[in-house]
Motif scaffolding. Structure first.
Motif, PDB file in Angstrom:
ATOM      1  N   ARG A 157      16.098  23.229  13.637  1.00 21.30           N
ATOM      2  CA  ARG A 157      17.084  24.314  13.636  1.00 21.30           C
ATOM      3  C   ARG A 157      16.653  25.425  12.680  1.00 21.30           C
ATOM      4  NH1 ARG A 157      21.726  24.752  10.365  1.00 21.30           N
ATOM      5  NH2 ARG A 157      21.572  22.532   9.857  1.00 21.30           N
ATOM      6  N   THR A 158      16.024  25.069  11.582  1.00 22.57           N
ATOM      7  CA  THR A 158      15.513  26.076  10.649  1.00 22.57           C
ATOM      8  C   THR A 158      14.504  26.983  11.338  1.00 22.57           C
ATOM      9  OG1 THR A 158      15.799  24.547   8.794  1.00 22.57           O
ATOM     10  CG2 THR A 158      14.306  26.419   8.459  1.00 22.57           C
ATOM     11  N   VAL A 159      13.604  26.383  12.107  1.00 20.80           N
ATOM     12  CA  VAL A 159      12.598  27.165  12.833  1.00 20.80           C
ATOM     13  C   VAL A 159      13.276  28.090  13.829  1.00 20.80           C
ATOM     14  CG1 VAL A 159      10.539  27.025  14.281  1.00 20.80           C
ATOM     15  CG2 VAL A 159      10.966  25.267  12.558  1.00 20.80           C
ATOM     16  N   PHE A 160      14.211  27.550  14.588  1.00 19.51           N
ATOM     17  CA  PHE A 160      14.954  28.354  15.558  1.00 19.51           C
ATOM     18  C   PHE A 160      15.642  29.536  14.886  1.00 19.51           C
ATOM     19  CE2 PHE A 160      19.424  28.704  17.197  1.00 19.51           C
ATOM     20  CZ  PHE A 160      19.138  29.550  18.258  1.00 19.51           C
ATOM     21  N   GLU A 161      16.290  29.308  13.760  1.00 19.90           N
ATOM     22  CA  GLU A 161      17.029  30.371  13.090  1.00 19.90           C
ATOM     23  C   GLU A 161      16.100  31.435  12.519  1.00 19.90           C
ATOM     24  OE1 GLU A 161      20.991  27.780  11.773  1.00 19.90           O
ATOM     25  OE2 GLU A 161      19.438  28.229  10.296  1.00 19.90           O
ATOM     26  N   TYR A 162      15.025  31.011  11.883  1.00 22.32           N
ATOM     27  CA  TYR A 162      14.100  31.989  11.292  1.00 22.32           C
ATOM     28  C   TYR A 162      13.382  32.801  12.369  1.00 22.32           C
ATOM     29  CZ  TYR A 162      14.447  30.893   6.304  1.00 22.32           C
ATOM     30  OH  TYR A 162      14.880  30.781   5.005  1.00 22.32           O
ATOM     31  N   ILE A 163      12.970  32.133  13.444  1.00 19.37           N
ATOM     32  CA  ILE A 163      12.334  32.883  14.538  1.00 19.37           C
ATOM     33  C   ILE A 163      13.336  33.835  15.167  1.00 19.37           C
ATOM     34  CG2 ILE A 163      11.371  32.672  16.864  1.00 19.37           C
ATOM     35  CD1 ILE A 163       9.903  30.195  15.952  1.00 19.37           C
ATOM     36  N   GLY A 164      14.553  33.367  15.372  1.00 23.75           N
ATOM     37  CA  GLY A 164      15.583  34.242  15.937  1.00 23.75           C
ATOM     38  C   GLY A 164      15.790  35.491  15.115  1.00 23.75           C
ATOM     39  N   MET A 165      15.862  35.339  13.805  1.00 28.34           N
ATOM     40  CA  MET A 165      16.056  36.496  12.935  1.00 28.34           C
ATOM     41  C   MET A 165      14.808  37.368  12.877  1.00 28.34           C
ATOM     42  SD  MET A 165      19.156  36.560  12.007  1.00 28.34           S
ATOM     43  CE  MET A 165      19.081  37.789  10.701  1.00 28.34           C
ATOM     44  N   THR A 166      13.624  36.753  12.946  1.00 28.22           N
ATOM     45  CA  THR A 166      12.391  37.535  12.981  1.00 28.22           C
ATOM     46  C   THR A 166      12.363  38.437  14.197  1.00 28.22           C
ATOM     47  OG1 THR A 166      11.157  35.821  11.791  1.00 28.22           O
ATOM     48  CG2 THR A 166       9.874  37.385  13.093  1.00 28.22           C
TER      49      THR A 166
END
Length: 973
Positions: A668-677
């Motif tokens: 979920r951390t990866v998903f959130e950071y990529i989403g914000m990127t």
């Protein structure tokens, strides 16, 4: 990522990743992360300090200029007499050389020639070196001789050869995880090994081993060897930029809860003895879930129309070392519509508390569980099977995938939908809520009445050996309507629709600016006006240097030339974007920092990415994008962005297991950071942002589009794409070519990606006028033709129509789309006209407008040839496939009528002999016109007609005329 730049390959370049994976799966010995050797090597030959074959003195990587290395080398090749080589089915020599250099003035040059496909050699220290006991890492610079996208099967794999404290000789591959286990690079790369705990210390370093299974015999090859380091990994504290506490996604508390088409329904919860009943009652269905709280999963039984099915029979919660526990119910209470249960899980050395709840919303039973401890003990949840299935099948869903390149198998891993006895099932964990390291679909099938269609979740420990506590929310979706089990993607929709919806996407690469410019002007002169083009990584690199995390372009191009090129492309009315990537990180990059690299859960080494790169931490990617992207936009003035890899590689494959990282161990951390990127990338360029696609459904709407790669092993089932992804973003159809392209783009609601030449113009004509009426427009209905009548998607599954369907899609805009994927002609009646659609034939019509297209069998053709026509307000297109067509839009061959800035043009296309159309199409019925032939530069050549034309335009096309301008003039009396 790097590819060949012949344009046809360029348009398919993201498919290369999948092809490479398949080749690797077939040709590369998998092995274990720490493996023993099996080859026999011959007599030792000392290295030499003179290179008789040195071609030139090589330059060091320019990005590394002025860089201070983190440590001093333990070994170099400044004196090659300290090294020796031994061969297996090969001839090999070691020289000191200056031909390629990375750190210091020399490198080791290995010249080898194999005698058979399977061969190898060793480069060993004459005197093996004993490491310090605490040293647990080996780094090694080397320069390979094959690119991944060229002839990677010929490349050798490379290993460190050591002896452990027990005297065992062990070879350890430098590439231990995932895809690239060969030296698939022709540039300098810093290899890394983290020794695992099974190796007794201290070790003795013997040397290097190179082995290949597919080498090309009798061909001389060179590889170069650089410094080698041995050291103890010390993880110092890191500082990260604060991440927003509240994100713009998800939008609702219900997150992934599916759509319920019926609004008149009720939910009820009641207790019945020791069990609890959660029910749905509506006009469309009556469902009841019976929950036995004795065990926190697996105790759910579905009751419907006399059916009784265990939904997750044999489900398990597995603790460390895959052990199970005894579950003790501490207390339970029913509060409003939710059952709350507290458990204690006990076992050998285990006593862990959990909070659990069940509730029902619409037709979905929602199960939530949280482990009440700072350090988690759960290793895995296995979802088990749905039992008592008599009439059932599994349905793969295009684009609903966990991992398109699942670890160690190189195949897609995804959940499936179960159809069983008139009901559809999909169990799905909530990716907005999870603490898991990964989801997995696992092995699936129906056997002896038990259906397995989704696997579960896994929790891997961090490099401090601690796990995240279990935190999951499972949606058990059951409905007689397949659409009602699709998870909702709870992201905001792209705000860039008005900027991109009427444009097609184009891709190109290389650094030959005149050639790239010709591609633009050739298509623009053929009426291809509304385009957003992006260029590949060659704008950043000239050779094998880094292509990410940089603002200085390819030195062969330079800043000013690229700025001028951007202005040129924008002057053609096209948007332009450069390649960006915040997922791949090369050790030669000027910003290189070992702490920025993602830590893998396999031996806790550096996680690899595309060849000669490591995967950076997504936390770092997010931080650096905020710094670099605005600089790139300001320097070059680009107004479009392609952010590679972000939506291709599964977020589960980029989890960082470094305990120092915020949210470590959670996908979920990866998903959130990529989403914000991706959302930040849109702001940086003030324009649309696209990415590679593959797992793009997670991110739909957080960017503006992706490659929509068709997986042709799955059924032609566009419903999830149309209902859940298309309303949020504008994906481009990919992995389809030739006559099938428009059919797939229409059926799946995708915008077009340009190809070359005539095919590019055809795609433009069929898609550009229509995209505004279907892209990001809600779907009104999806129907399948069964040979007699139209049926719903649910019935299409029951009738096995998805292998080669005839599909009709209607949008809220009123647009109707028909696409035939069957081998049989499909007769369609629309606007009192009959059309015979062959395989990949299409029909699109918007009632009350001029918008119309058809690719059908020509009823006037004695040989069954096709006839293509497109009508719109700003372009008309026809291809008669060699027949003569009469009427308001006719002729012989293919041409397009296109409304340009300064008037209408007639644009000859494929095999054009005659132009024949009525001026009323263009609104010129009251005016006379001249037809002026022009060359490619727009220079006048002649006027085709003698007197002004007032009704029907008809003339023979001359090949030396590039195109024609339609010039309104006063008619003669």
């Amino acid at each position: 990522m790097v590819v060949s730049y012949k344009l046809d390959n360029m348009l398919k370049h993201k498919l290369l990743r999948a092809c490479v994976l398949l080749c690797l799966a077939l040709n590369i010995q998998q092995g274990k992360a720490q493996e023993t050797n099996g080859l026999e090597y011959g007599e030792a030959i000392r290295g030499m300090n003179q290179d008789p074959k040195q071609k030139s003195i090589g330059s060091k990587p320019y990005e590394m200029e002025g860089r201070t290395e983190a440590r001093e080398p333990l070994f170099t090749f400044d004196d090659c007499t300290q090294w020796q080589v031994r061969a297996n089915q090969s001839e090999v020599t070691l020289y000191r050389t200056k031909e390629q250099r990375v750190i210091g003035d020399y490198s080791g040059k290995v010249v080898y020639k194999t005698k058979q496909a399977k061969a190898g050699f060793r480069v060993e220290l004459v005197k093996p070196y004993k490491f310090e006991k605490e040293w647990d890492c080996i780094n090694f610079w080397n320069y390979g001789n094959h690119w991944l996208w060229e002839n990677s099967g010929e490349a050798m794999a490379h290993y460190a050869v050591i002896q452990d404290a027990k005297g065992r000789e062990i070879t350890i591959p430098f590439m231990q995880e995932w895809l690239w286990r060969n030296m698939n690079y022709k540039y300098w790369f810093l290899n890394h090994i983290k020794l695992n705990d099974s190796i007794a210390r201290p070790i003795t370093f013997i040397g290097l081993e190179f082995k290949g299974n597919g080498t090309k015999p009798d061909v001389e090859n060179n590889i170069f060897l650089g410094p080698i380091y041995g050291y103890q990994e010390v993880l110092k504290p890191m500082k990260f930029k604060p991440f927003p506490e509240r994100l713009p996604f998800p939008l609702r508390e219900e997150t992934i809860l599916p759509t319920n088409k019926t609004t008149g329904f009720s939910n009820r919860v009641e207790q019945q003895d020791e069990k609890f009943l959660f029910s749905y009652e509506g006009k469309d269905a009556k469902l009841m879930y019976q929950v036995d709280p004795a065990y926190p999963i697996g105790g759910v039984t579905l009751l419907c129309d006399g059916q009784e099915k265990k939904v997750n029979a044999n489900a398990k919660i597995l603790f460390e070392k895959r052990t199970e526990a005894e579950w003790i119910v501490m207390d339970k209470r029913l509060e409003n519509d939710t059952l709350f249960i507290r458990y204690k899980a006990v076992g050998k050395g285990l006593s862990q508390r959990f909070d659990c709840s069940y509730t029902i919303k619409q037709k979905s039973l929602i199960w939530t569980i949280e482990e009440k401890a700072a350090d988690g003990k759960v290793e895995e949840i296995c979802l088990g099977t749905t039992g008592n299935v008599s009439d059932g099948k599994l349905v793969g869903v295009p684009f609903l995938v966990y991992n398109p390149f699942a670890n160690d198998s190189y195949t897609a891993d995804a959940p499936s939908i179960l159809y069983a006895d008139n009901l559809f099932y999909l169990t799905m964990f909530d990716w907005y809520y999870t603490n898991a390291s990964m989801y997995y679909g696992g092995e699936q099938g129906i056997k002896e009445g038990k259906a397995t269609y989704n696997g579960g979740v896994k929790y891997y420990p961090l490099n401090n050996k601690k796990r995240n506590p279990l935190r999951e929310r499972l949606f058990i979706n059951v409905s007689p309507d397949v659409h009602e089990v699709f998870p909702t993607i709870d992201n905001p929709a792209s705000p860039m629709r008005s900027n991109q919806v009427d444009r097609l996407w184009a891709i190109n690469g290389g650094s030959d600016l005149p050639k790239l410019g010709k591609f633009v002007t050739d298509l623009r002169s053929k009426g291809v006006e509304k385009v957003s083009i992006r260029y590949h990584e060659d704008f950043w690199r000239a050779d094998g240097e880094s292509y990410t995390f940089r603002t200085i372009p390819n030195p062969d191009l330079g800043i000013e030339r690229l700025k001028e090129y951007v202005r040129f492309v924008q002057g053609q009315d096209w948007r332009i974007g450069f390649y960006s990537n915040y997922m791949d990180f090369a050790p030669v990059n000027a910003l290189w920092n070992e702490d920025w690299v993602r830590i893998s859960h396999k031996d806790y080494g550096w996680g690899p990415a595309w060849c000669r790169c490591y995967a950076n931490k997504v936390t770092i990617g997010w931080e650096q994008q905020a710094i670099l992207a605005p600089q790139i936009h300001k320097t070059f003035g680009t107004n479009f962005s392609y952010c590679d890899v972000e939506t291709c590689i599964s977020p589960m494959d980029r989890v960082d297991y470094d305990y120092r990282t915020p949210g470590a161990g959670k996908f979920r951390t990866v998903f959130e950071y990529i989403g914000m990127t991706l959302m930040n990338e849109r702001r940086a360029y003030q324009g649309p942002v696209y990415s590679e696609g593959g797992t793009h459904w997670f991110y739909a709407g957080l960017l503006d589009g992706n490659y929509s790669h068709m997986n042709h092993s799955l059924p032609i089932f566009p419903d999830f794409q149309l209902l859940k992804i298309n309303p949020l973003e504008m994906d481009g159809m990919s992995n389809v070519s030739n006559e099938a392209y428009v059919a797939y783009a229409y059926a799946f609601g995708n915008i077009g990606i340009l190809s070359e030449g005539f095919d590019a113009v055809r795609r433009y004509a069929f898609l550009q006028p229509f995209q505004n009426s279907y892209s990001m427009i809600p779907v009104k209905s999806i129907r399948y033709f069964d040979g007699k009548s139209y049926v719903s998607s649910s019935d299409a599954i029951k009738k096995d129509l998805l292998k080669s369907p005839c599909i009709q899609v209607e949008y809220n805009s009123g647009l109707k789309i028909y696409a035939n994927f069957s081998d049989q002609p499909w007769g369609v009646k629309e606007n009192d006209c009959d059309y015979s659609l062959p395989k990949y034939g299409t029909l699109a019509v918007l009632p009350g407008s001029r918008l119309f297209s058809v690719s059908s069998t020509n009823p006037a053709s004695s040989t069954g040839k096709l006839l293509d026509k497109v009508y719109s307000d700003h372009l008309f297109y026809i291809d008669t496939y060699g027949e003569v067509e009469k009427g308001e839009l006719g002729g012989k061959g293919s041409y397009m009528l296109k409304k340009e800035k300064f008037g209408w043009e007639i644009i000859p296309l494929r095999d054009l002999e005659e132009v024949d159309f009525n001026l009323s199409l263009l609104g010129f019925s009251a005016l006379g016109v001249d037809i002026e032939a022009v060359d490619k530069d727009g220079n006048s050549m002649t006027v085709v007609n003698k007197a002004p034309i007032t009704n029907q335009v008809h003339f023979e096309h001359k090949p030396h005329y590039y195109k024609y301008k339609i010039c309104p003039v006063s008619s003669e009396n």
